[in-house]
Design a protein around this motif. Structure first.
Motif, PDB file in Angstrom:
ATOM      1  N   SER A 190       0.804  -1.208   0.000  1.00 57.36           N
ATOM      2  CA  SER A 190       0.000   0.000   0.000  1.00 57.36           C
ATOM      3  C   SER A 190       0.838   1.259   0.000  1.00 57.36           C
ATOM      4  CB  SER A 190      -0.902   0.003   1.238  1.00 57.36           C
ATOM      5  OG  SER A 190      -0.103   0.021   2.405  1.00 57.36           O
ATOM      6  N   GLU A 230     -11.532   2.966  -4.606  1.00 63.23           N
ATOM      7  CA  GLU A 230     -11.232   3.599  -3.320  1.00 63.23           C
ATOM      8  C   GLU A 230     -12.504   3.867  -2.518  1.00 63.23           C
ATOM      9  OE1 GLU A 230      -8.677   7.354  -1.447  1.00 63.23           O
ATOM     10  OE2 GLU A 230      -8.853   7.112  -3.618  1.00 63.23           O
ATOM     11  N   LYS A 287      -3.758   2.898   1.452  1.00 62.13           N
ATOM     12  CA  LYS A 287      -3.119   4.018   2.151  1.00 62.13           C
ATOM     13  C   LYS A 287      -4.112   4.760   3.035  1.00 62.13           C
ATOM     14  CE  LYS A 287      -0.261   8.117   1.294  1.00 62.13           C
ATOM     15  NZ  LYS A 287       0.384   8.950   0.253  1.00 62.13           N
ATOM     16  N   ALA A 288      -5.318   4.959   2.525  1.00 58.99           N
ATOM     17  CA  ALA A 288      -6.341   5.701   3.267  1.00 58.99           C
ATOM     18  C   ALA A 288      -6.861   4.930   4.474  1.00 58.99           C
ATOM     19  CB  ALA A 288      -7.499   6.062   2.338  1.00 58.99           C
ATOM     20  N   GLU A 291      -4.191   1.249  -8.917  1.00 54.79           N
ATOM     21  CA  GLU A 291      -3.983   2.541  -8.267  1.00 54.79           C
ATOM     22  C   GLU A 291      -5.059   2.799  -7.217  1.00 54.79           C
ATOM     23  OE1 GLU A 291      -3.802   5.561 -11.236  1.00 54.79           O
ATOM     24  OE2 GLU A 291      -2.043   4.698 -12.238  1.00 54.79           O
ATOM     25  N   LYS A 325      -4.415   0.633  -4.125  1.00 54.88           N
ATOM     26  CA  LYS A 325      -3.305   1.152  -3.320  1.00 54.88           C
ATOM     27  C   LYS A 325      -3.709   2.430  -2.584  1.00 54.88           C
ATOM     28  CE  LYS A 325       0.462  -0.992  -5.904  1.00 54.88           C
ATOM     29  NZ  LYS A 325       1.716  -0.797  -6.665  1.00 54.88           N
ATOM     30  N   ALA A 326      -4.518   3.268  -3.243  1.00 57.58           N
ATOM     31  CA  ALA A 326      -5.008   4.474  -2.573  1.00 57.58           C
ATOM     32  C   ALA A 326      -5.923   4.097  -1.409  1.00 57.58           C
ATOM     33  CB  ALA A 326      -5.758   5.354  -3.571  1.00 57.58           C
ATOM     34  N   ASP A 342     -10.211   3.986 -10.452  1.00 62.62           N
ATOM     35  CA  ASP A 342      -9.499   4.203  -9.190  1.00 62.62           C
ATOM     36  C   ASP A 342     -10.410   4.835  -8.148  1.00 62.62           C
ATOM     37  OD1 ASP A 342      -9.587   6.442 -10.845  1.00 62.62           O
ATOM     38  OD2 ASP A 342      -7.693   7.269 -10.111  1.00 62.62           O
TER      39      ASP A 342
END
Length: 348
Positions: free
Chosen positions: A30, A277, A68-69, A61, A64-65, A273
């Motif tokens: 991530s 997310e 991270k979030a 993408e 991975k976002a 993406d």
């Protein structure tokens, strides 16, 4: 093999683990410096290798976002064929992450069955949905037909030959979401426009650049000066034909003007993406299940020509501010409901 898969080694039967390793590969974490400190996890399963497929790149993408979030480790399992899709789904279920994401209709059957068999596992389908989803299965789908109507308006206003075309990967209702609305948008502003369509087909309809190029040339030979390319990774072949011929092309999913400067007018954008997310965020918040459709109003689809940075996009539409203004007005009418774009899938 991914880090997550290695941790399963002590729990999985050796022969099964070897089989699943041959099917999947990890697309990385991530973005955290130390994934071992993360207590959440996401696994994304693709139907084919990500490679040059912009749609799959956007899905990665987005995952991975989302990681991270939400403080989650992310692994990407890239499949090669239907058999490896099933292997990757099976391994993902054994890994028991917080969310398993399946991308495209190619993984629909496998993910739907896994969700039914594993009610405590959360699943997310991107760009497809089940007819009878279970409570643990979330779906995010798109109104591609709305953005393709907009680039059709562009083609109708720009054409000099009053002839446009479209090339699709397959002759299916879903692929027609890129073709029928494109033609409808063009004829809405230019009733004199004639239309031509071709399909890649073959053993690799979504990645065969040579066949896509050949089909695009057939359309060009018919007199079309603008062609909508809906052949996924095969679009690069269409752009090659555009560079060597007498037509300009439209791209899909992301800004493909960057891949063939001077040959691509605009793109029907699908913000995969964003959908990934947002859907993962909802699942982590306990609001999974059901499906959400992303169109122009939701910011899930669009065209590069209406982005703030269109001047630096390398898209030819940037040279036509008058057309952009007209497209913006049509976009607003679709969002308000004044214009209703037909969905080829709903029409059967």
């Amino acid at each position: 093999m991914s880090t997550l898969s290695r941790r399963l080694g002590a729990l999985a039967v050796a022969a099964t683990l070897v089989a699943s390793v041959s099917a999947c590969s990890s697309g990385g974490g991530s973005g955290s410096a130390d994934d071992s400190s993360l207590d959440k996890s996401i696994i994304l399963i693709t139907p084919t290798a990500v490679g040059s497929n912009n749609f799959l790149k956007l899905a990665v993408e987005g995952a991975k976002a989302a990681g991270k979030a939400n403080g989650a480790k992310v692994d990407v399992y890239e499949s090669k064929d239907p058999a490896s899709i099933q292997q990757n789904v099976d391994e993902a279920v054994r890994a028991a992450p917080d969310v398993i994401i399946g991308v495209s209709f190619s993984v629909l059957d496998q993910v739907t069955a896994a969700a039914a068999d594993n009610p405590d596992q959360q699943f997310l389908l991107i760009d497809t949905s089940a007819e009878k989803p279970t409570a643990n299965l979330t779906a995010a789908v798109f109104k591609e037909y709305e953005s393709n109507y907009l680039i059709g308006v562009e083609a109708g206003l720009l054409t000099k030959t009053n002839s446009i075309g479209a090339i699709g990967a397959l002759d299916t209702p879903f692929v027609h979401r890129w073709i029928d609305p494109f033609f409808a948008g063009a004829t809405s502003v230019n009733p004199a426009v004639k239309t031509t369509q071709q399909y890649v087909g073959g053993d690799n309809p979504f990645g065969d650049q040579a066949r896509a190029k050949a089909q695009a040339q057939i359309i060009a030979d018919s007199g079309a000066d603008y062609v909508n390319a809906a052949a996924s990774a095969g679009n690069l072949g269409v752009f090659e034909a555009a560079a060597a011929g007498s037509f300009k092309a439209f791209g899909v999913d992301s800004n493909q003007c960057l891949e063939s400067p001077g040959n691509v007018v605009d793109n029907s954008i699908k913000r995969v993406d964003v959908a990934v997310e947002n859907a993962v965020k909802d699942i982590f918040a306990g609001n999974g299940g059901g499906f959400k459709s992303y169109g122009l109003a939701e910011g899930g689809v669009g065209v590069t020509g209406l982005d703030d940075d269109v001047a630096s996009s390398k898209c030819l539409i940037a040279d036509h501010p008058d057309v952009i203004e007209k497209v913006k007005a049509v976009r607003d009418q679709i969002v308000s409901g004044a214009i209703s774009v037909k969905d080829p899938v709903a029409a059967g």
